[in-house]
Scaffold this active site. Structure first.
Site, PDB file in Angstrom:
ATOM      1  N   ASP A   1       0.868  -1.164   0.000  1.00 25.32           N
ATOM      2  CA  ASP A   1       0.000   0.000   0.000  1.00 25.32           C
ATOM      3  C   ASP A   1       0.915   1.226   0.000  1.00 25.32           C
ATOM      4  O   ASP A   1       2.021   1.184   0.512  1.00 25.32           O
ATOM      5  CB  ASP A   1      -0.874  -0.057   1.255  1.00 25.32           C
ATOM      6  CG  ASP A   1      -2.041   0.901   1.158  1.00 25.32           C
ATOM      7  OD1 ASP A   1      -2.181   1.579   0.128  1.00 25.32           O
ATOM      8  OD2 ASP A   1      -2.809   0.963   2.134  1.00 25.32           O
ATOM      9  N   SER A   2       0.417   2.298  -0.576  1.00 26.42           N
ATOM     10  CA  SER A   2       1.288   3.461  -0.774  1.00 26.42           C
ATOM     11  C   SER A   2       1.434   4.317   0.464  1.00 26.42           C
ATOM     12  O   SER A   2       2.385   5.082   0.586  1.00 26.42           O
ATOM     13  CB  SER A   2       0.711   4.333  -1.883  1.00 26.42           C
ATOM     14  OG  SER A   2      -0.543   4.862  -1.467  1.00 26.42           O
ATOM     15  N   GLY A   3       0.482   4.241   1.348  1.00 25.96           N
ATOM     16  CA  GLY A   3       0.503   5.126   2.502  1.00 25.96           C
ATOM     17  C   GLY A   3      -0.506   6.250   2.400  1.00 25.96           C
ATOM     18  O   GLY A   3      -0.686   7.010   3.343  1.00 25.96           O
ATOM     19  N   GLY A   4      -1.164   6.347   1.260  1.00 26.57           N
ATOM     20  CA  GLY A   4      -2.162   7.404   1.093  1.00 26.57           C
ATOM     21  C   GLY A   4      -3.224   7.357   2.188  1.00 26.57           C
ATOM     22  O   GLY A   4      -3.545   8.368   2.801  1.00 26.57           O
TER      23      GLY A   4
ATOM     24  N   ASP B   1      -2.073   8.155  -3.380  1.00 27.26           N
ATOM     25  CA  ASP B   1      -3.355   8.777  -3.722  1.00 27.26           C
ATOM     26  C   ASP B   1      -3.795   9.668  -2.566  1.00 27.26           C
ATOM     27  O   ASP B   1      -3.177   9.673  -1.511  1.00 27.26           O
ATOM     28  CB  ASP B   1      -4.429   7.706  -4.002  1.00 27.26           C
ATOM     29  CG  ASP B   1      -4.712   6.850  -2.785  1.00 27.26           C
ATOM     30  OD1 ASP B   1      -3.801   6.695  -1.933  1.00 27.26           O
ATOM     31  OD2 ASP B   1      -5.824   6.321  -2.666  1.00 27.26           O
TER      32      ASP B   1
ATOM     33  N   ASP C   1      -8.017  -6.622   0.581  1.00 25.14           N
ATOM     34  CA  ASP C   1      -7.208  -6.692   1.801  1.00 25.14           C
ATOM     35  C   ASP C   1      -8.025  -6.074   2.909  1.00 25.14           C
ATOM     36  O   ASP C   1      -8.870  -5.199   2.653  1.00 25.14           O
ATOM     37  CB  ASP C   1      -5.904  -5.900   1.675  1.00 25.14           C
ATOM     38  CG  ASP C   1      -6.131  -4.413   1.859  1.00 25.14           C
ATOM     39  OD1 ASP C   1      -6.625  -3.760   0.914  1.00 25.14           O
ATOM     40  OD2 ASP C   1      -5.880  -3.898   2.959  1.00 25.14           O
TER      41      ASP C   1
ATOM     42  N   CYS D   1     -14.555 -26.371   9.545  1.00 29.76           N
ATOM     43  CA  CYS D   1     -13.257 -25.777   9.211  1.00 29.76           C
ATOM     44  C   CYS D   1     -12.129 -26.778   9.416  1.00 29.76           C
ATOM     45  O   CYS D   1     -12.122 -27.550  10.370  1.00 29.76           O
ATOM     46  CB  CYS D   1     -13.040 -24.555  10.081  1.00 29.76           C
ATOM     47  SG  CYS D   1     -11.445 -23.753   9.853  1.00 29.76           S
TER      48      CYS D   1
ATOM     49  N   CYS E   1      -8.822 -25.810   9.599  1.00 29.88           N
ATOM     50  CA  CYS E   1      -7.597 -25.087   9.945  1.00 29.88           C
ATOM     51  C   CYS E   1      -6.905 -25.724  11.143  1.00 29.88           C
ATOM     52  O   CYS E   1      -7.494 -26.528  11.870  1.00 29.88           O
ATOM     53  CB  CYS E   1      -7.888 -23.613  10.215  1.00 29.88           C
ATOM     54  SG  CYS E   1      -8.477 -23.237  11.878  1.00 29.88           S
TER      55      CYS E   1
ATOM     56  N   CYS F   1      -8.905 -25.250  14.412  1.00 30.50           N
ATOM     57  CA  CYS F   1     -10.111 -26.074  14.531  1.00 30.50           C
ATOM     58  C   CYS F   1      -9.793 -27.564  14.615  1.00 30.50           C
ATOM     59  O   CYS F   1     -10.553 -28.331  15.201  1.00 30.50           O
ATOM     60  CB  CYS F   1     -11.071 -25.784  13.370  1.00 30.50           C
ATOM     61  SG  CYS F   1     -11.876 -24.174  13.538  1.00 30.50           S
TER      62      CYS F   1
ATOM     63  N   HIS G   1      -7.070 -19.069  12.550  1.00 27.71           N
ATOM     64  CA  HIS G   1      -8.429 -19.452  12.155  1.00 27.71           C
ATOM     65  C   HIS G   1      -9.078 -18.401  11.252  1.00 27.71           C
ATOM     66  O   HIS G   1      -9.643 -18.735  10.198  1.00 27.71           O
ATOM     67  CB  HIS G   1      -9.320 -19.704  13.371  1.00 27.71           C
ATOM     68  CG  HIS G   1     -10.748 -19.895  12.964  1.00 27.71           C
ATOM     69  ND1 HIS G   1     -11.205 -21.077  12.418  1.00 27.71           N
ATOM     70  CD2 HIS G   1     -11.798 -19.041  12.924  1.00 27.71           C
ATOM     71  CE1 HIS G   1     -12.474 -20.940  12.084  1.00 27.71           C
ATOM     72  NE2 HIS G   1     -12.857 -19.712  12.381  1.00 27.71           N
TER      73      HIS G   1
END
Lengths: 376, 376
Positions: A97-100, A151, A270, A308, A310, A313, A339
């Site tokens: 991510d750019s940090g905007g 941005d 994300d 699940c 995972c 679980c 999880h």
């Protein structure tokens, strides 16, 4: 100017029922199957999980944050280590991510000018500056597979004038970012702003397409607006983006948001929600959400989600997870994070599968039907 | 009364150079090679590591705490789960401390009588009581492989009279504990008190031997006394314990303490130091200790210990660990804990090997020679 003659995106299948699609994004560190969820590793670690655990739970790509890494440990240090992959021991793709958004979140500590963003470090108050060119240079040093342009994030609500000005500045910054894109094979994505104005979204999308990026992100959503408005803006934007390129909805969202946005044609996501909520004791399951400290789980020998597979679980009960959480044991954060991330990654895998089988609407119906049941 | 006709201990080799020895302790959940270090898992988790990680770093047995588990989540809950092993997903042996030391640490919140220990919960102030018989019953429910009797820990310094009284009470409690030992195959260890008075240590040891336990622990050491006095009391106690049974020095200690105590004939150890110091950013290495936040590690691409084969050292640099620690990232606690526990377990493995090869004194010399070098 230039058209998007090459694209890192390979379309595998488009749903016959809606805009949902699946494909592959090819990056310097390998291919990502889309739709994909990217766990957030802001400070060169996805909180409370090891890279091996991330791989095991199905993460294909993670997100790092240029703003945070620029402040600490600094671009030079990570460059000395040959980039973020080597520094943090993660060999699959990384999007930065750019940090905007972070600078936007600093509010009074930040000042946006034509040149770039002046801001104070949230750590020590030191004065810092990042231009769009600086951000690409830092991301190049980080060795990011997918670099996001700087941005200007627009709050909600915002006037049309404010939105027009910020969107126009984002477009000018996008041009400057593209002009310094390195010849390293690293991908560069543009970010569509435009606030909650469909025609500004359309215009912003067109300006970015004219510049030509490897992918297009929807920014400035999930900033407090109603869900329906977010979905509406997603639709209003995606329809103007090229089908040939990946579409990324930034910072979104809940499981429902992911399903609704894949339905509307989004490929990448994300969000801090799975990891942050894990640390707050909230577990996502196929039937809904569990607040693990709830006393009804005191003696509950079942895993968080009986459907699940995972690590958590397979090995631990709700009662044990509740005990760990009540004791504030670090293992609580580890197991809950594993999880929740597995839940998110599995949800995406389920959607990919449904799209390939042309049964996305049925998948979506089942998803909602399951969640109407109580898991408690 | 009864002699120790059976013992869970099999002596494999005694050093020809000193009292150091190696052997095997057989428990319901398997065999432990001694000398052994037991990571501390007070609240049904060794802080910041998973059971699989514990196994991989070489842990053979872990310690749980009866006092803490009695208060939270409670004996009934753990019994419902079929014991601590199943509750916490650890299938190797578990030793449970009785809580004597914790109750001792409560000071004003605890009142010791002939009958047992009355104390207030450190969580909510509720009034609780544990007799020696209660402790064995709770440990039986926990499914502990090695149950420690309830003892009275003696502060340092303490008068001879105070020490005599507390030691005598511990012996009476030990008898009562033995009288309720279950027929489950779970082992029961006595705890030798006697403060810093060698003749009281000798007397306490003899009283416990007369009762007959599966192993003998040295309690009331590492309570603030000088190192030399601790080593002196260890010697003064171990020489009166039967060679046929395991000897456990409780709550000890530094790497140097482990080497010195194995030298003096101790077989088993536990201490919070590797995990607690890990969370405070202190790493044990073959060359000494690293305080990871130190700025000299800012750009250091070396692993914490170049001689170490642990997961952390195989994959991460000092600079990255420093970054994580400065950011208070949970992964810092995970990686540091894995490294420190691996260091402790490897140190014990090295000592076992040296004893078998009759080179313990040479091992000890090398251990100290390495540590005189600076790692920084």
């Amino acid at each position: 100017m230039e058209s998007s003659s090459t694209s890192p995106f390979t379309l595998l299948h488009r749903s016959g029922e809606c805009r949902a699609r699946c494909g592959i994004v090819t990056t310097p560190h390998g291919q990502i199957k889309t739709p994909v969820f990217m766990p957030v590793g802001t400070q060169a670690t996805v909180k409370a999980v090891t890279p091996e655990e991330l791989e095991q739970l199905g993460a294909q790509i993670i997100l790092g944050n240029t703003y945070h890494l620029f402040i600490r440990p600094g671009r030079e240090l990570i460059k000395q280590f040959g980039g973020l992959h080597s520094f943090m021991n993660w060999q699959k793709p990384i999007l930065t991510d750019s940090g905007g958004f972070q600078i936007f979140s600093l509010k009074k500590l930040a000042k946006i000018t034509e040149e770039g963003a002046a801001f104070q470090s949230h750590l020590d108050g030191s004065k810092l500056f990042l231009s769009p060119e600086d951000v690409v240079a830092v991301e190049t040093d980080l060795g990011s597979d997918i670099m996001m342009v700087l941005d200007t994030c627009i709050p909600w609500p915002a006037s049309r004038e404010e939105t027009e000005n910020a969107t126009a500045l984002t477009a000018r910054w996008a041009r400057r970012s593209k002009d310094v894109k390195p010849e390293t094979g690293q991908l560069l994505f543009g970010i569509v702003q435009g606030g909650m104005y469909p025609e500004l979204r359309k215009q912003a999308a067109q300006e970015l397409i004219d510049i030509g990026f490897d992918g297009y992100a929807l920014g400035g959503l999930s900033v407090g607006e109603p869900k329906e408005l977010m979905y509406e803006m997603t639709e209003a934007t995606v329809q103007h983006l090229p089908e040939s390129h990946p579409v990324y909805l930034m910072g979104v969202g809940t499981p429902e948001d992911l399903v609704e946005s894949v339905f509307r044609g989004v490929d990448m996501f994300d969000c801090v929600m799975p990891t942050r909520n894990a640390r707050n004791g909230m577990l996502f399951t196929s039937r809904g959400r569990l607040v693990i400290k709830n006393s009804i789980f005191k003696n509950d020998q079942r895993p968080p989600d009986e459907k699940c597979g995972c690590y958590t679980c397979r090995n631990y009960s709700r009662a044990y997870l509740r005990h760990l959480f009540m004791c504030r044991e670090i293992l609580a954060y580890q197991l809950n994070s594993i999880h929740n991330l597995h839940y998110y990654c599995s949800l995406m895998a389920g959607m990919r599968n449904a799209i390939e089988e042309d049964s996305f609407l049925s998948f979506r119906d089942t998803f909602y039907a399951m969640r109407d049941q109580s898991s408690e």
